[in-house]
Design a protein around this motif. Structure first.
Motif, PDB file in Angstrom:
ATOM      1  N   THR A 243       0.850  -1.186   0.000  1.00 32.66           N
ATOM      2  CA  THR A 243       0.000   0.000   0.000  1.00 32.66           C
ATOM      3  C   THR A 243       0.886   1.237   0.000  1.00 32.66           C
ATOM      4  OG1 THR A 243      -0.037   0.369   2.394  1.00 32.66           O
ATOM      5  CG2 THR A 243      -1.609  -1.241   1.499  1.00 32.66           C
ATOM      6  N   ILE A 273       1.385  -6.781   1.988  1.00 34.42           N
ATOM      7  CA  ILE A 273       0.360  -7.827   2.084  1.00 34.42           C
ATOM      8  C   ILE A 273       0.790  -9.016   1.238  1.00 34.42           C
ATOM      9  CG2 ILE A 273      -2.068  -8.380   1.596  1.00 34.42           C
ATOM     10  CD1 ILE A 273      -2.599  -5.303   1.802  1.00 34.42           C
ATOM     11  N   VAL A 303      -7.211 -10.332  -5.712  1.00 37.56           N
ATOM     12  CA  VAL A 303      -8.446  -9.888  -5.072  1.00 37.56           C
ATOM     13  C   VAL A 303      -8.683 -10.657  -3.772  1.00 37.56           C
ATOM     14  CG1 VAL A 303     -10.947  -9.764  -5.338  1.00 37.56           C
ATOM     15  CG2 VAL A 303      -9.460  -9.078  -7.217  1.00 37.56           C
ATOM     16  N   LEU A 306      -6.260  -9.447  -1.072  1.00 33.56           N
ATOM     17  CA  LEU A 306      -6.621  -8.123  -0.553  1.00 33.56           C
ATOM     18  C   LEU A 306      -7.883  -8.202   0.302  1.00 33.56           C
ATOM     19  CD1 LEU A 306      -5.849  -5.840  -3.648  1.00 33.56           C
ATOM     20  CD2 LEU A 306      -4.419  -6.263  -1.633  1.00 33.56           C
ATOM     21  N   ARG A 307      -8.838  -9.057  -0.107  1.00 30.82           N
ATOM     22  CA  ARG A 307     -10.062  -9.191   0.696  1.00 30.82           C
ATOM     23  C   ARG A 307      -9.749  -9.687   2.093  1.00 30.82           C
ATOM     24  NH1 ARG A 307     -13.977 -11.573  -3.843  1.00 30.82           N
ATOM     25  NH2 ARG A 307     -14.586  -9.549  -4.675  1.00 30.82           N
ATOM     26  N   VAL A 310      -8.288  -6.879   4.102  1.00 29.97           N
ATOM     27  CA  VAL A 310      -9.310  -5.922   4.545  1.00 29.97           C
ATOM     28  C   VAL A 310     -10.120  -6.522   5.687  1.00 29.97           C
ATOM     29  CG1 VAL A 310     -11.456  -4.777   3.853  1.00 29.97           C
ATOM     30  CG2 VAL A 310      -9.463  -4.733   2.327  1.00 29.97           C
ATOM     31  N   VAL A 316      -6.956  -1.072   5.931  1.00 33.48           N
ATOM     32  CA  VAL A 316      -6.295  -1.092   4.616  1.00 33.48           C
ATOM     33  C   VAL A 316      -7.291  -0.848   3.480  1.00 33.48           C
ATOM     34  CG1 VAL A 316      -4.441  -2.653   5.332  1.00 33.48           C
ATOM     35  CG2 VAL A 316      -6.426  -3.574   4.170  1.00 33.48           C
ATOM     36  N   ARG A 317      -8.572  -1.005   3.775  1.00 31.45           N
ATOM     37  CA  ARG A 317      -9.587  -0.747   2.752  1.00 31.45           C
ATOM     38  C   ARG A 317      -9.451   0.649   2.140  1.00 31.45           C
ATOM     39  NH1 ARG A 317     -14.611   0.212   1.204  1.00 31.45           N
ATOM     40  NH2 ARG A 317     -15.586  -1.611   0.309  1.00 31.45           N
ATOM     41  N   LEU A 319      -6.743   2.469   2.017  1.00 33.48           N
ATOM     42  CA  LEU A 319      -5.412   2.820   1.506  1.00 33.48           C
ATOM     43  C   LEU A 319      -5.300   2.502   0.023  1.00 33.48           C
ATOM     44  CD1 LEU A 319      -3.203   1.441   4.415  1.00 33.48           C
ATOM     45  CD2 LEU A 319      -3.810   3.827   3.961  1.00 33.48           C
ATOM     46  N   ASN A 320      -4.442   3.247  -0.647  1.00 30.50           N
ATOM     47  CA  ASN A 320      -4.171   2.951  -2.051  1.00 30.50           C
ATOM     48  C   ASN A 320      -3.220   1.767  -2.179  1.00 30.50           C
ATOM     49  OD1 ASN A 320      -5.542   4.749  -3.825  1.00 30.50           O
ATOM     50  ND2 ASN A 320      -4.264   6.415  -3.052  1.00 30.50           N
ATOM     51  N   LEU A 321      -3.530   0.897  -3.102  1.00 28.04           N
ATOM     52  CA  LEU A 321      -2.568  -0.124  -3.527  1.00 28.04           C
ATOM     53  C   LEU A 321      -1.628   0.567  -4.500  1.00 28.04           C
ATOM     54  CD1 LEU A 321      -1.739  -3.174  -3.845  1.00 28.04           C
ATOM     55  CD2 LEU A 321      -3.220  -3.181  -5.856  1.00 28.04           C
ATOM     56  N   ILE A 322      -0.319   0.525  -4.237  1.00 26.94           N
ATOM     57  CA  ILE A 322       0.579   1.150  -5.219  1.00 26.94           C
ATOM     58  C   ILE A 322       1.331   0.122  -6.064  1.00 26.94           C
ATOM     59  CG2 ILE A 322       0.836   3.312  -3.932  1.00 26.94           C
ATOM     60  CD1 ILE A 322       3.708   2.402  -3.253  1.00 26.94           C
TER      61      ILE A 322
END
Ligand SMILES: Cc1cc2nc3c(=O)[nH]c(=O)nc-3n(C[C@H](O)[C@H](O)[C@H](O)COP(=O)(O)OP(=O)(O)OC[C@H]3O[C@@H](n4cnc5c(N)ncnc54)[C@H](O)[C@@H]3O)c2cc1C
Ligand SMILES: Cc1cc2nc3c(=O)[nH]c(=O)nc-3n(C[C@H](O)[C@H](O)[C@H](O)COP(=O)(O)OP(=O)(O)OC[C@H]3O[C@@H](n4cnc5c(N)ncnc54)[C@H](O)[C@@H]3O)c2cc1C
Lengths: 395, 462
Positions: A243, A273, A303, A306-307, A310, A316-317, A319-322
């Motif tokens: 993130t 993550i 996905v 990341l789920r 979260v 983290v929901r 926050l931007n994924l970079i």
């Protein structure tokens, strides 16, 4: 022709740390790396220092779990190793050992935690099981769905960008020669040692070495063909995501006992993550995998990963994924690292597989001892000899 | 992430190239979509104000008329679905047989889109140029400055200095004047002769790109009338200021310095093709122009080396809006042909005049590229200057890393240069220049990772 006591193939953590320890006991060492130092798994990994048993050891039945539990003894040595590593190498590796929580969300997962704790206790590691409230007291960012966690105060994380380069510098300072952009292309066995052929931009060259260490990560299984043995080491491609930086505190390493998840806030403030979700390895035209090509992200893995993140740490929901990246590491037939002498070929050693960021410095130290003529019992259960049956017709 | 039925053609980029492709494809009964991160079509050159924002005659420059006409036809095409305000985050080539997958961040969250043919026409962006003080607020790329003016009619400074090697800064300066701003000076780093002579030499031979030249000449004249000086042969040394830009220090050829007071600086040293999506998709890349920038390789139909993925416009090399239109039209034709909607002989017949026109436009683009070539014009940078502004990495630490690192990726890993949210768009070019000089560098650059734009995790997880 140049001659070295030891030739190490692979400039990852295992190679560089072994070079350091060998050079420290006075051996002449050459390390060759086909790309850049630290460009393999050692520079791409999550940086978790996980000393509790990994959930992957629990998901394939009791027999494998029992066998794998032996790793816990090594994990305990690794705790001491990481405590002193920055002092040993004289630099900041962003080692943070502020605890690790392996969380459970269901009663079944809690049972799994308890089974794990019992196995660990046999090897002298006592992770404490805490309830959801205590887990959240330790890490307020944890979700309310967490009902329990096993807590080990020594767990944490370190910076994969820093550790291998630090070993490489220290090895060079002790006289080891490290050559990036040089690969091993041929091996001839001799009465005492090996003549090997190396390839680099300067062309091909032969050197002699008393002992040879294959520490080539995911390529180790393929390289074994150069010495006509089977080493059951397979490539696996994993997924990691970062993130943007955040000021929100997560002190601990967070893992999940029921699902593939690891999370931490790394020193720069990005939350990393991962947890073992697959990526796709490139396949080679004639069959097999093409390790020279980058592995690609599997959208569904991303996905799902990341789920879970979260769900476990809801902040983290927002926050931007970079960046998501893939990294290729090695797994062995029984998931345990392969570390030690290869019985069929005198002078040949291997170090590959396992969670060798956490264990790398320890494995390398013990292995350097073995290569220097002082084998250590603690490595016995990782010996390639356990796969002798694969080499009955080889050598 | 929701998915819908595959498109026949999905176009990324609603600029001149994407529009031209869509216009060639429409009417053939195909399902066509155009994705753009801007809410409205137009691309960089015709960046439109938001629909809610009334700006009469937001650009009156004569040379833009044909582009505006094309835009009008594009907006009126009933079978071209406009997917505005949506960023493509990643491309997965061949996600299923004959189909390419994209992950797109829409205003309603992330979604997967599948398409049989994909056109990447994502344009170019201003070359970022590190120099001392370049991270101060008030420092812009000229394109960034222009974007303010074009989309909002707003000038981000009272006293503006533009500096660079690219003639586009004349046009931007004039746009600033028209929007009510004041331009202190337009500074060309190269000598006046280096800018003018190549054009004059060509002028006899019937010039394509004459429009662009006329526009620049008119802009120059208007600047003069407004009292803005156009200077030559001065190299930027550093941007002065504590909290905000307060001046620009320039070096004369005799080594003495000149201090210009100003509250905004625009840098205009050229443009780099957007290469992130093609590189992520694994398309074969080549190095283009005097900047040796990454651009996607393609065949005569603008198809990349990955079947079904086409490229057009400035993603394939910076050559101006007219060339972008022609490349877009060729790509449209190419996709029509590859979808079996037009016979090969008909396609070839139609393509022939387009290709002749393109060759002339590319010759002019090459001339412009020569004139605007920044080699030799880059500011000197000391070890304290920031190279990667996302991660605050200095030239000093990168220079130190180059002692052991042999690739851009290795430098990134060791120093964090390029590890921030921009994924290296702001530093990769400067890093490669530092490593090898642009002409010799064959480094593949940073590995481009998903997502090419930062995206809220909640948008991906639903
Ligand atoms: C995404 C990801 C996340 C991970 N997370 C963790 C974690 O959190 N904690 C943990 O403990 N472990 C983790 N691991 C595992 C850990 O990274 C590896 O076990 C460890 O880095 C292995 O180190 P290595 O030196 O054996 O291999 P590598 O770092 O892969 O080094 C092997 C080197 O050998 C070189 N090589 C190959 N062939 C040749 C040749 N013919 N000649 C010369 N050189 C050659 C390669 O280029 C490579 O650089 C993770 C792995 C990945 C991929
Ligand atoms: C800042 C800037 C200002 C310029 N101003 C002028 C000018 O005033 N006069 C002039 O002659 N030339 C100008 N140019 C050059 C001009 O861009 C080109 O000549 C022409 O517009 C190129 O057309 P194109 O279709 O290739 O790309 P563009 O017009 O740039 O169109 C590309 C489109 O793709 C979209 N896009 C990019 N990436 C993504 C993504 N990941 N997801 C979704 N959408 C995406 C962009 O939003 C953009 O609308 C400028 C260039 C820049 C960078």
């Amino acid at each position: 022709m140049d001659r070295f006591d030891a030739l190490i193939i692979g400039g990852g953590l295992l190679g560089c740390a072994t070079a350091f320890h060998l050079a420290s006991i006075g051996a002449s060492v050459l390390l060759v790396e086909q790309g850049e130092l630290n460009s393999g798994a050692s520079g791409q990994n999550a940086g978790s220092l996980h000393f509790q048993m990994e959930r992957r050891f629990l998901e394939n039945g009791d027999a494998l779990a029992d066998q794998a539990a032996a790793i816990v003894a090594l994990n305990r040595s690794a705790i001491e190793e990481w405590r002193t590593l920055e002092a040993l190498l004289g630099c900041d590796l962003h080692v943070s050992m502020r605890g690790g929580l392996m969380v459970a969300e269901t009663p079944e997962e809690l049972l799994l935690l308890e089974r794990k704790a019992a196995l660990e206790a046999r090897y002298g590691l006592d992770a404490r099981i805490v309830d959801g409230a205590e887990a959240r007291a330790l890490c307020p960012s944890l979700s309310t769905t967490v009902i329990a966690a096993s807590y080990l105060p020594e767990e944490g994380h370190a910076d994969p960008r820093a550790v291998t380069p630090a070993f490489a510098r220290a090895a060079a300072a002790r006289g080891a020669i490290l050559r990036p952009r040089t690969s091993l292309v041929g091996v001839e066995r001799e009465a005492k040692g090996f003549t090997v052929e190396l390839d680099s931009a300067e062309g091909r060259e032969k050197i002699r070495a008393g002992s040879l260490l294959l520490a080539a990560g995911a390529c180790t299984g393929n390289l074994a063909a150069l010495v006509n043995v089977h080493l059951p080491v397979y490539p696996v491609a994993l997924l990691m995501s970062a993130t943007e930086r955040t000021g929100r505190e997560i002190a601990q390493l967070i893992q999940h006992v029921g699902h593939r998840l690891s999370m931490k806030r790394a020193h720069a403030g990005n939350i990393l993550i991962g947890g073992g979700w697959p990526s796709r390895l490139a396949s080679a035209a004639g069959g097999g995998f093409d390790l020279s090509r980058r592995a690609t992200v599997i959208a569904d893995s991303l996905v799902q990963n990341l789920r879970l993140a979260v769900r476990t740490v809801p902040l983290v929901r927002e926050l931007n994924l970079i960046r998501s990246w893939t990294g290729v590491t090695a797994i062995t037939a029984d998931q345990l690292p392969l570390a030690g002498a290869v019985p069929q070929v005198p002078g040949l050693f291997v170090a590959a597989g396992g969670s060798a960021f956490t264990l790398g410095p320890t494995l390398a130290r013990l292995l350097a001892g073995a290569m220097g003529g002082r084998p250590d019992d603690r490595l016995a259960f990782l010996s390639p000899a356990r796969f002798n049956h694969l080499n009955s017709f080889m050598g | 992430m929701a998915e819908c039925a595959p498109y026949d053609v999905l176009i990324v980029g609603g600029g001149p190239a994407g529009q031209a492709a869509a216009l060639r494809l429409h009417g053939a009964g195909l399902k066509i979509g155009v994705v753009d991160e801007q809410p409205r079509p137009g691309g960089q050159i015709l960046r439109q104000p938001p629909a809610t924002f009334v700006a009469a005659d937001w650009m009156e420059e004569r040379s833009y008329r044909p582009l505006k006409r094309q835009l009008g036809r594009f907006e009126a095409a009933p079978d071209v679905e406009w997917l505005g305000g949506s960023s493509v985050l990643g491309i997965e080539p061949g996600s299923a047989p004959g189909v390419h997958g994209l992950t797109v961040a829409t205003p309603e969250g992330a979604t997967g889109i599948r398409t049989r043919r994909l056109l990447v026409a994502t344009g170019c962006y201003d070359m970022p140029l590190p120099l001392a003080g370049w991270t101060l607020p008030g420092l812009f790329t000229t394109g960034g400055l222009q974007a303010f003016v074009k989309s909002q009619g707003f000038v981000p400074g009272q006293r503006i200095v533009l500096v660079g090697t690219h003639p586009l800064q004349l046009l931007v300066a004039r746009q600033v004047l028209q929007a009510g701003g004041r331009v202190e000076r337009v500074v060309f780093v190269q000598p006046r002769s280096a800018l003018l002579r190549p054009f004059l030499r060509r002028a006899g031979g019937g010039l394509v790109g004459g429009n662009a030249l006329l526009a620049a000449a008119r802009a120059w004249r208007d600047l003069g009338a407004a009292g803005t000086k156009v200077a030559f042969g001065l190299k930027p040394v550093r941007v002065a200021g504590e909290q905000h830009v307060s001046g620009l220090v320039l070096a004369r050829s005799d080594g003495t310095e000149e201090h210009l007071e100003c509250d905004a600086v625009g840098l205009c040293f050229g443009f780099l093709p957007q290469s992130d999506l093609p590189r992520m998709a694994g398309l074969a890349m080549e190095r283009q122009g005097r900047l040796r920038a990454f651009s996607a390789r393609h065949d005569e139909w603008m198809e990349s080396d990955v079947a079904g993925i086409f490229v057009a416009g400035e993603t394939t090399g910076v050559a101006g809006a007219d060339a972008a239109c022609v490349k877009g039209a060729l790509a449209g034709l190419g996709m029509l042909h590859s979808l079996g909607r037009i016979s090969e002989p008909s396609a070839r017949k139609e393509a022939a005049p387009l290709r002749r026109r393109l060759a002339r436009l590319l010759a002019f683009a090459d001339l412009l590229d020569r004139v605007a070539d920044p080699s030799g014009c880059y500011p000197e940078v000391d070890d304290q200057t920031i190279l990667c502004r996302c991660e605050d990495v200095t030239y000093g630490s990168v220079r130190a890393a180059l002692g052991t690192c042999g690739s851009a990726n290795a430098v990134k890993l060791l120093t964090r240069c390029g590890m921030g949210p921009c994924q290296g768009r702001n530093c990769e070019f400067s890093l490669l220049r530092l490593m090898h000089g642009p002409s010799r560098c064959e480094d593949a650059g940073f590995t481009v990772r998903f997502p090419v734009r930062p995206v809220p995790i909640g948008d991906l997880t639903g």
